[in-house]
Design an enzyme around this catalytic site. Structure first.
Site, PDB file in Angstrom:
ATOM      1  N   VAL A  75       4.486   0.968   1.575  1.00 11.50           N
ATOM      2  CA  VAL A  75       4.773  -0.216   2.392  1.00 11.50           C
ATOM      3  C   VAL A  75       4.870  -1.433   1.469  1.00 11.50           C
ATOM      4  CG1 VAL A  75       4.007  -1.678   4.309  1.00 11.50           C
ATOM      5  CG2 VAL A  75       3.552   0.781   4.364  1.00 11.50           C
TER       6      VAL A  75
ATOM      7  N   GLY B 200       0.823  -1.201   0.000  1.00 13.32           N
ATOM      8  CA  GLY B 200       0.000   0.000   0.000  1.00 13.32           C
ATOM      9  C   GLY B 200       0.851   1.241   0.000  1.00 13.32           C
TER      10      GLY B 200
ATOM     11  N   ASP C 285      -4.586   8.724  15.564  1.00 13.83           N
ATOM     12  CA  ASP C 285      -5.175   8.467  14.241  1.00 13.83           C
ATOM     13  C   ASP C 285      -5.723   7.048  14.196  1.00 13.83           C
ATOM     14  OD1 ASP C 285      -5.994   9.256  11.697  1.00 13.83           O
ATOM     15  OD2 ASP C 285      -4.121   8.632  10.744  1.00 13.83           O
TER      16      ASP C 285
ATOM     17  N   GLY D   4       0.618   5.600   1.016  1.00 12.35           N
ATOM     18  CA  GLY D   4      -0.095   6.728   1.576  1.00 12.35           C
ATOM     19  C   GLY D   4       0.613   8.012   1.212  1.00 12.35           C
ATOM     20  N   GLY D   5       0.195   9.089   1.841  1.00 12.66           N
ATOM     21  CA  GLY D   5       0.775  10.393   1.546  1.00 12.66           C
ATOM     22  C   GLY D   5       2.228  10.534   1.960  1.00 12.66           C
TER      23      GLY D   5
ATOM     24  N   ALA E 142       4.388   7.549   2.805  1.00 15.84           N
ATOM     25  CA  ALA E 142       5.256   6.392   2.625  1.00 15.84           C
ATOM     26  C   ALA E 142       4.588   5.320   1.782  1.00 15.84           C
ATOM     27  CB  ALA E 142       5.635   5.811   3.991  1.00 15.84           C
TER      28      ALA E 142
END
Length: 179
Positions: free
Chosen positions: A19, A12, A130, A14-15, A17
């Site tokens: 993975v 996956g 979060d 994200g903004g 990093a």
């Protein structure tokens, strides 16, 4: 390839990093999850510090309901966190795409595990900030694991968030965070 790890697949992005699932090239063994900070963010000192703090916090937490960190290092100018790989899926996928609302007979045990992990982190002075279904991984045995402590805060330490800045996912923020 990242250092001694052979990338098996991307899990996956994200903004901050991406993975990957990987395996150590010499030791083999279990797969690991490798979180790599986006290269354009490595020039931002506060982002780098937040990423390193995430690694330190997660490494300090030893609980069956929190993803464990095995290592952190820099490779070719990029920061890397090596974590336990969870064979499963995020709670958000289970809720929204696989089964819809989770029956209470399954939801309550998952919720209790999330509370156990969160309570343990709080006992160590760490607040996640979060916590949402995307940051809860459920393995193939039904064990919930909390991940992504990127904006977590340690009680008593200086804040990496600018005054007035918002971090987190608005629809999952507590009223105190929103205010």
């Amino acid at each position: 390839r990242i250092s001694s790890y052979i990338i098996e697949e991307e899990l996956g992005e994200g903004g901050m990093a991406v993975v990957y699932k990987a395996r150590h090239s010499v030791l083999g063994g279990d797969s690991v999850a490798i979180k790599v900070l986006h290269s354009h963010l490595t020039r931002n000192e506060s982002v780098k510090q937040r990423f390193l703090n995430e690694a330190r916090m997660m490494h300090s937490l030893n609980h069956e309901n929190i993803v464990s960190v095995k290592d952190v290092f820099e490779f070719e100018g990029q920061l890397v966190i090596v974590m336990e790989y969870i064979s499963g899926r995020p709670l958000s996928k289970i809720i929204g795409e696989e089964v819809g609302p989770i029956p209470h007979t399954k939801a309550i045990p998952l919720f209790m595990q999330i509370l156990e992990g969160t309570g343990y982190a709080h006992s160590k002075g760490i607040v996640h900030r979060d916590l949402k279904p995307d940051n809860i991984l459920v393995d193939n045995t039904g064990r919930a694991k909390i991940t992504d402590f990127g904006i977590a805060k340690i009680s008593g330490e200086s804040n990496l968030t600018r005054t007035g800045a918002r971090v987190g996912t608005p629809s999952y923020m507590s009223p105190e965070q929103v205010l």
